[in-house]
Design a protein around this motif. Structure first.
Motif, PDB file in Angstrom:
ATOM      1  N   TRP A 101       0.815  -1.219   0.000  1.00  0.00           N
ATOM      2  CA  TRP A 101       0.000   0.000   0.000  1.00  0.00           C
ATOM      3  C   TRP A 101       0.843   1.261   0.000  1.00  0.00           C
ATOM      4  O   TRP A 101       0.531   2.228  -0.692  1.00  0.00           O
ATOM      5  CB  TRP A 101      -0.938   0.007   1.202  1.00  0.00           C
ATOM      6  CG  TRP A 101      -2.141  -0.866   1.038  1.00  0.00           C
ATOM      7  CD1 TRP A 101      -2.311  -1.879   0.145  1.00  0.00           C
ATOM      8  CD2 TRP A 101      -3.342  -0.797   1.784  1.00  0.00           C
ATOM      9  NE1 TRP A 101      -3.542  -2.454   0.303  1.00  0.00           N
ATOM     10  CE2 TRP A 101      -4.199  -1.809   1.306  1.00  0.00           C
ATOM     11  CE3 TRP A 101      -3.777   0.003   2.818  1.00  0.00           C
ATOM     12  CZ2 TRP A 101      -5.463  -2.024   1.820  1.00  0.00           C
ATOM     13  CZ3 TRP A 101      -5.037  -0.220   3.340  1.00  0.00           C
ATOM     14  CH2 TRP A 101      -5.868  -1.221   2.842  1.00  0.00           C
ATOM     15  N   ALA A 102       1.909   1.293   0.770  1.00  0.00           N
ATOM     16  CA  ALA A 102       2.748   2.495   0.856  1.00  0.00           C
ATOM     17  C   ALA A 102       3.350   2.828  -0.506  1.00  0.00           C
ATOM     18  O   ALA A 102       3.347   3.992  -0.928  1.00  0.00           O
ATOM     19  CB  ALA A 102       3.842   2.299   1.898  1.00  0.00           C
ATOM     20  N   ALA A 103       3.843   1.814  -1.205  1.00  0.00           N
ATOM     21  CA  ALA A 103       4.428   2.037  -2.527  1.00  0.00           C
ATOM     22  C   ALA A 103       3.373   2.522  -3.519  1.00  0.00           C
ATOM     23  O   ALA A 103       3.637   3.406  -4.345  1.00  0.00           O
ATOM     24  CB  ALA A 103       5.083   0.754  -3.037  1.00  0.00           C
ATOM     25  N   GLN A 104       2.163   1.966  -3.447  1.00  0.00           N
ATOM     26  CA  GLN A 104       1.085   2.404  -4.341  1.00  0.00           C
ATOM     27  C   GLN A 104       0.704   3.859  -4.057  1.00  0.00           C
ATOM     28  O   GLN A 104       0.446   4.633  -4.978  1.00  0.00           O
ATOM     29  CB  GLN A 104      -0.134   1.502  -4.181  1.00  0.00           C
ATOM     30  CG  GLN A 104       0.065   0.118  -4.742  1.00  0.00           C
ATOM     31  CD  GLN A 104      -1.140  -0.782  -4.492  1.00  0.00           C
ATOM     32  OE1 GLN A 104      -2.145  -0.363  -3.943  1.00  0.00           O
ATOM     33  NE2 GLN A 104      -1.020  -2.032  -4.910  1.00  0.00           N
ATOM     34  N   MET A 105       0.659   4.240  -2.787  1.00  0.00           N
ATOM     35  CA  MET A 105       0.321   5.615  -2.417  1.00  0.00           C
ATOM     36  C   MET A 105       1.393   6.578  -2.926  1.00  0.00           C
ATOM     37  O   MET A 105       1.081   7.627  -3.480  1.00  0.00           O
ATOM     38  CB  MET A 105       0.171   5.741  -0.910  1.00  0.00           C
ATOM     39  CG  MET A 105      -0.139   7.152  -0.451  1.00  0.00           C
ATOM     40  SD  MET A 105      -1.718   7.784  -1.060  1.00  0.00           S
ATOM     41  CE  MET A 105      -2.798   7.070   0.134  1.00  0.00           C
ATOM     42  N   GLN A 106       2.651   6.220  -2.767  1.00  0.00           N
ATOM     43  CA  GLN A 106       3.731   7.086  -3.247  1.00  0.00           C
ATOM     44  C   GLN A 106       3.683   7.236  -4.762  1.00  0.00           C
ATOM     45  O   GLN A 106       3.889   8.329  -5.289  1.00  0.00           O
ATOM     46  CB  GLN A 106       5.083   6.538  -2.804  1.00  0.00           C
ATOM     47  CG  GLN A 106       5.329   6.711  -1.327  1.00  0.00           C
ATOM     48  CD  GLN A 106       6.638   6.090  -0.879  1.00  0.00           C
ATOM     49  OE1 GLN A 106       7.284   5.358  -1.623  1.00  0.00           O
ATOM     50  NE2 GLN A 106       7.019   6.381   0.355  1.00  0.00           N
ATOM     51  N   ALA A 107       3.399   6.146  -5.476  1.00  0.00           N
ATOM     52  CA  ALA A 107       3.308   6.207  -6.932  1.00  0.00           C
ATOM     53  C   ALA A 107       2.136   7.083  -7.361  1.00  0.00           C
ATOM     54  O   ALA A 107       2.264   7.877  -8.297  1.00  0.00           O
ATOM     55  CB  ALA A 107       3.156   4.793  -7.511  1.00  0.00           C
ATOM     56  N   ALA A 108       1.005   6.986  -6.678  1.00  0.00           N
ATOM     57  CA  ALA A 108      -0.162   7.801  -7.005  1.00  0.00           C
ATOM     58  C   ALA A 108       0.125   9.276  -6.761  1.00  0.00           C
ATOM     59  O   ALA A 108      -0.233  10.134  -7.570  1.00  0.00           O
ATOM     60  CB  ALA A 108      -1.370   7.351  -6.185  1.00  0.00           C
ATOM     61  N   MET A 109       0.781   9.578  -5.653  1.00  0.00           N
ATOM     62  CA  MET A 109       1.103  10.973  -5.341  1.00  0.00           C
ATOM     63  C   MET A 109       2.130  11.524  -6.327  1.00  0.00           C
ATOM     64  O   MET A 109       2.078  12.694  -6.693  1.00  0.00           O
ATOM     65  CB  MET A 109       1.572  11.098  -3.899  1.00  0.00           C
ATOM     66  CG  MET A 109       0.440  10.856  -2.907  1.00  0.00           C
ATOM     67  SD  MET A 109       0.951  10.863  -1.192  1.00  0.00           S
ATOM     68  CE  MET A 109       1.351  12.585  -0.959  1.00  0.00           C
ATOM     69  N   ALA A 110       3.059  10.690  -6.783  1.00  0.00           N
ATOM     70  CA  ALA A 110       4.041  11.118  -7.776  1.00  0.00           C
ATOM     71  C   ALA A 110       3.360  11.446  -9.102  1.00  0.00           C
ATOM     72  O   ALA A 110       3.838  12.295  -9.860  1.00  0.00           O
ATOM     73  CB  ALA A 110       5.098  10.040  -7.973  1.00  0.00           C
ATOM     74  N   ASP A 111       2.216  10.779  -9.369  1.00  0.00           N
ATOM     75  CA  ASP A 111       1.438  11.057 -10.584  1.00  0.00           C
ATOM     76  C   ASP A 111       0.514  12.260 -10.410  1.00  0.00           C
ATOM     77  O   ASP A 111      -0.259  12.587 -11.299  1.00  0.00           O
ATOM     78  CB  ASP A 111       0.588   9.843 -10.979  1.00  0.00           C
ATOM     79  CG  ASP A 111       1.432   8.721 -11.559  1.00  0.00           C
ATOM     80  OD1 ASP A 111       2.570   9.007 -11.979  1.00  0.00           O
ATOM     81  OD2 ASP A 111       0.947   7.577 -11.598  1.00  0.00           O
ATOM     82  N   GLY A 112       0.561  12.890  -9.229  1.00  0.00           N
ATOM     83  CA  GLY A 112      -0.237  14.084  -8.996  1.00  0.00           C
ATOM     84  C   GLY A 112      -1.619  13.820  -8.416  1.00  0.00           C
ATOM     85  O   GLY A 112      -2.436  14.726  -8.318  1.00  0.00           O
ATOM     86  N   GLN A 113      -1.906  12.605  -8.017  1.00  0.00           N
ATOM     87  CA  GLN A 113      -3.214  12.305  -7.420  1.00  0.00           C
ATOM     88  C   GLN A 113      -3.226  12.737  -5.964  1.00  0.00           C
ATOM     89  O   GLN A 113      -2.230  12.649  -5.267  1.00  0.00           O
ATOM     90  CB  GLN A 113      -3.520  10.812  -7.516  1.00  0.00           C
ATOM     91  CG  GLN A 113      -3.655  10.317  -8.933  1.00  0.00           C
ATOM     92  CD  GLN A 113      -3.931   8.815  -8.964  1.00  0.00           C
ATOM     93  OE1 GLN A 113      -4.272   8.221  -7.964  1.00  0.00           O
ATOM     94  NE2 GLN A 113      -3.764   8.224 -10.129  1.00  0.00           N
ATOM     95  N   GLU A 114      -4.372  13.202  -5.518  1.00  0.00           N
ATOM     96  CA  GLU A 114      -4.550  13.566  -4.120  1.00  0.00           C
ATOM     97  C   GLU A 114      -4.828  12.307  -3.310  1.00  0.00           C
ATOM     98  O   GLU A 114      -5.564  11.439  -3.764  1.00  0.00           O
ATOM     99  CB  GLU A 114      -5.727  14.539  -3.976  1.00  0.00           C
ATOM    100  CG  GLU A 114      -5.487  15.890  -4.614  1.00  0.00           C
ATOM    101  CD  GLU A 114      -4.459  16.698  -3.857  1.00  0.00           C
ATOM    102  OE1 GLU A 114      -4.423  16.621  -2.610  1.00  0.00           O
ATOM    103  OE2 GLU A 114      -3.667  17.389  -4.513  1.00  0.00           O
ATOM    104  N   PRO A 115      -4.279  12.193  -2.097  1.00  0.00           N
ATOM    105  CA  PRO A 115      -4.507  10.995  -1.287  1.00  0.00           C
ATOM    106  C   PRO A 115      -5.971  10.690  -1.018  1.00  0.00           C
ATOM    107  O   PRO A 115      -6.363   9.552  -0.962  1.00  0.00           O
ATOM    108  CB  PRO A 115      -3.772  11.301   0.015  1.00  0.00           C
ATOM    109  CG  PRO A 115      -2.804  12.368  -0.318  1.00  0.00           C
ATOM    110  CD  PRO A 115      -3.386  13.122  -1.471  1.00  0.00           C
TER     111      PRO A 115
END
Length: 86
Positions: free
Chosen positions: A52-66
């Motif tokens: 989950w942590a890696a997926q969250m970091q990847a999403a945030m790197a793509d500009g998605q809001e948590p």
């Protein structure tokens, strides 16, 4: 405890008694590890939130809001406007 190797297709296997399966929480996938004493059969335990942590970091790197998709359409303003009854 002793058991025999049995033929399973082109391989061989063993039948584990139900009591041992329950005692050592073995079901589904198991891990086989060679040890100096012999072969160890252990349950495969996967963390519930693995990755989950890696997926969250990847999403945030793509500009998605948590909270983006989780809270979409939710407005706390409506919640605050309604009267509460006790």
């Amino acid at each position: 405890m002793q058991t025999r190797l049995i033929r399973v297709g082109n391989s061989q296997g063993i039948v584990l008694p139900k009591k041992l399966l329950q005692q050592y929480h073995l079901s589904g996938e198991v891990e086989l590890r060679p040890t100096p004493e012999g072969l160890l059969i252990a349950p495969v335990i996967r963390p519930v939130r693995q990755g989950w942590a890696a997926q969250m970091q990847a999403a945030m790197a793509d500009g998605q809001e948590p909270e983006g998709e989780l809270l979409e359409g939710f407005s706390d303003a409506k919640f605050e406007e309604d009267e509460w009854q006790w």
